[in-house]
Design a protein around this motif. Sequence first.
Motif, mmCIF file in Angstrom:
data_model
loop_
_atom_site.group_PDB
_atom_site.id
_atom_site.type_symbol
_atom_site.label_atom_id
_atom_site.label_comp_id
_atom_site.label_asym_id
_atom_site.label_seq_id
_atom_site.Cartn_x
_atom_site.Cartn_y
_atom_site.Cartn_z
ATOM 1 N N PRO A 96 -4.676 8.476 6.703
ATOM 2 C CA PRO A 96 -5.779 7.697 6.433
ATOM 3 C C PRO A 96 -6.591 7.464 7.812
ATOM 4 N N PHE A 97 -7.688 7.806 7.642
ATOM 5 C CA PHE A 97 -8.646 7.515 9.109
ATOM 6 C C PHE A 97 -8.374 8.294 10.012
ATOM 7 N N GLY A 98 -7.590 9.464 9.821
ATOM 8 C CA GLY A 98 -7.371 10.490 10.894
ATOM 9 C C GLY A 98 -6.101 9.846 11.895
ATOM 10 N N GLY A 99 -5.375 8.798 11.163
ATOM 11 C CA GLY A 99 -4.198 8.068 11.853
ATOM 12 C C GLY A 99 -4.897 7.119 12.602
ATOM 13 N N LYS A 100 -5.987 6.801 12.790
ATOM 14 C CA LYS A 100 -6.524 5.613 13.629
ATOM 15 C C LYS A 100 -6.442 4.480 12.835
ATOM 16 N N VAL A 101 -6.007 3.327 13.557
ATOM 17 C CA VAL A 101 -5.895 1.793 13.166
ATOM 18 C C VAL A 101 -7.384 1.425 12.738
ATOM 19 N N MET A 102 -7.547 0.833 11.563
ATOM 20 C CA MET A 102 -8.782 0.275 11.425
ATOM 21 C C MET A 102 -8.459 -1.196 11.113
ATOM 22 N N ILE A 103 -9.496 -1.939 11.420
ATOM 23 C CA ILE A 103 -9.056 -3.564 11.200
ATOM 24 C C ILE A 103 -10.385 -3.774 10.322
ATOM 25 N N LEU A 104 -10.178 -4.458 9.172
ATOM 26 C CA LEU A 104 -11.359 -4.914 8.333
ATOM 27 C C LEU A 104 -11.343 -6.333 8.083
ATOM 28 N N GLY A 105 -12.333 -7.021 8.151
ATOM 29 C CA GLY A 105 -12.274 -8.629 8.091
ATOM 30 C C GLY A 105 -12.979 -9.056 6.767
ATOM 31 N N GLY A 106 -12.692 -10.152 6.497
ATOM 32 C CA GLY A 106 -13.359 -10.722 5.358
ATOM 33 C C GLY A 106 -12.380 -11.207 4.014
ATOM 34 N N ASP A 107 -13.140 -11.466 2.992
ATOM 35 C CA ASP A 107 -12.390 -11.884 1.848
ATOM 36 C C ASP A 107 -13.077 -11.111 0.765
ATOM 37 N N PHE A 108 -12.574 -9.836 0.209
ATOM 38 C CA PHE A 108 -13.356 -9.224 -0.868
ATOM 39 C C PHE A 108 -13.646 -9.959 -2.175
ATOM 40 N N ARG A 109 -13.064 -10.879 -2.289
ATOM 41 C CA ARG A 109 -12.948 -11.602 -3.387
ATOM 42 C C ARG A 109 -14.195 -12.589 -3.483
ATOM 43 N N GLN A 110 -14.739 -13.015 -2.161
ATOM 44 C CA GLN A 110 -15.599 -14.016 -1.977
ATOM 45 C C GLN A 110 -17.044 -13.149 -2.015
ATOM 46 N N ASN A 123 -4.238 1.620 -1.517
ATOM 47 C CA ASN A 123 -2.890 1.966 -1.523
ATOM 48 C C ASN A 123 -2.236 2.086 -0.208
ATOM 49 N N VAL A 124 -3.149 2.385 0.901
ATOM 50 C CA VAL A 124 -2.418 2.214 2.235
ATOM 51 C C VAL A 124 -2.855 1.349 3.127
ATOM 52 N N ILE A 125 -3.576 0.298 2.456
ATOM 53 C CA ILE A 125 -3.991 -0.779 3.476
ATOM 54 C C ILE A 125 -3.154 -1.970 3.332
ATOM 55 N N LYS A 126 -2.546 -2.493 4.587
ATOM 56 C CA LYS A 126 -1.764 -3.494 4.843
ATOM 57 C C LYS A 126 -2.605 -4.890 4.974
ATOM 58 N N ILE A 127 -2.324 -5.815 4.114
ATOM 59 C CA ILE A 127 -2.975 -7.018 4.283
ATOM 60 C C ILE A 127 -2.398 -7.970 5.341
ATOM 61 N N LEU A 128 -2.942 -8.557 6.178
ATOM 62 C CA LEU A 128 -2.479 -9.501 7.093
ATOM 63 C C LEU A 128 -3.220 -10.870 6.854
ATOM 64 N N PRO A 129 -2.795 -11.551 6.297
ATOM 65 C CA PRO A 129 -3.599 -12.858 5.751
ATOM 66 C C PRO A 129 -3.488 -13.857 6.968
ATOM 67 N N LEU A 130 -4.711 -14.528 7.062
ATOM 68 C CA LEU A 130 -4.868 -15.512 8.212
ATOM 69 C C LEU A 130 -3.917 -16.764 7.969
ATOM 70 N N LYS A 131 -3.295 -17.189 9.031
ATOM 71 C CA LYS A 131 -2.465 -18.193 8.957
ATOM 72 C C LYS A 131 -3.346 -19.626 8.934
#
Length: 155
Positions: free
Chosen positions: A23-37, A62-70
């Motif tokens: 996925p993404f050529g092995g590059k780390v992608m960081i996405l922000g936001g809440d897709f539910r909103q 399926n390959v996205i890892k969600i890191l919730p804000l604390k």
Amino acid sequence: MTHRKAFEALDTTHRDITGVEMPFGGKVMILGGDFRQVLPVVPHGSKAQMIDACIVKSLLWNVIKILPLKHNMRAQQDPKFADFLLRVRDGNEPFVQDDMIRIPDALVIPWVGDESLGQLIASIFPGLEDIAFDSSYMVDRAIITPRNEDVAWTS
């Protein structure tokens, strides 16, 4: 608010450039936001089309890892707004018409003409004339709209 096809195109582009079939050529992608909103903008699209445009409908999901804000910083400063968002997220905010919810009066600037725009700007950017070039002031504020034409500035 980005259409899933844009992420899929970015994925394909990275795979092509790197030659890496990850996925993404092995590059780390960081996405922000809440897709539910905030759903992607689909001009004249139906609810089903907007939902289909969400990244959760992509094979990439399926390959996205969600890191919730604390800590939700806004929630700490405005618990009523935080409670409202939780009710919306959980589907517990009552509908007023079809799939529409009522935005609390405290979050609304009624439209009464051009002075409403000035009132919005003044509420988001108080004292703008005096502090407009202070980057720390500007970085903490934003007026978000899904269409550029809604924010076109004419003088």
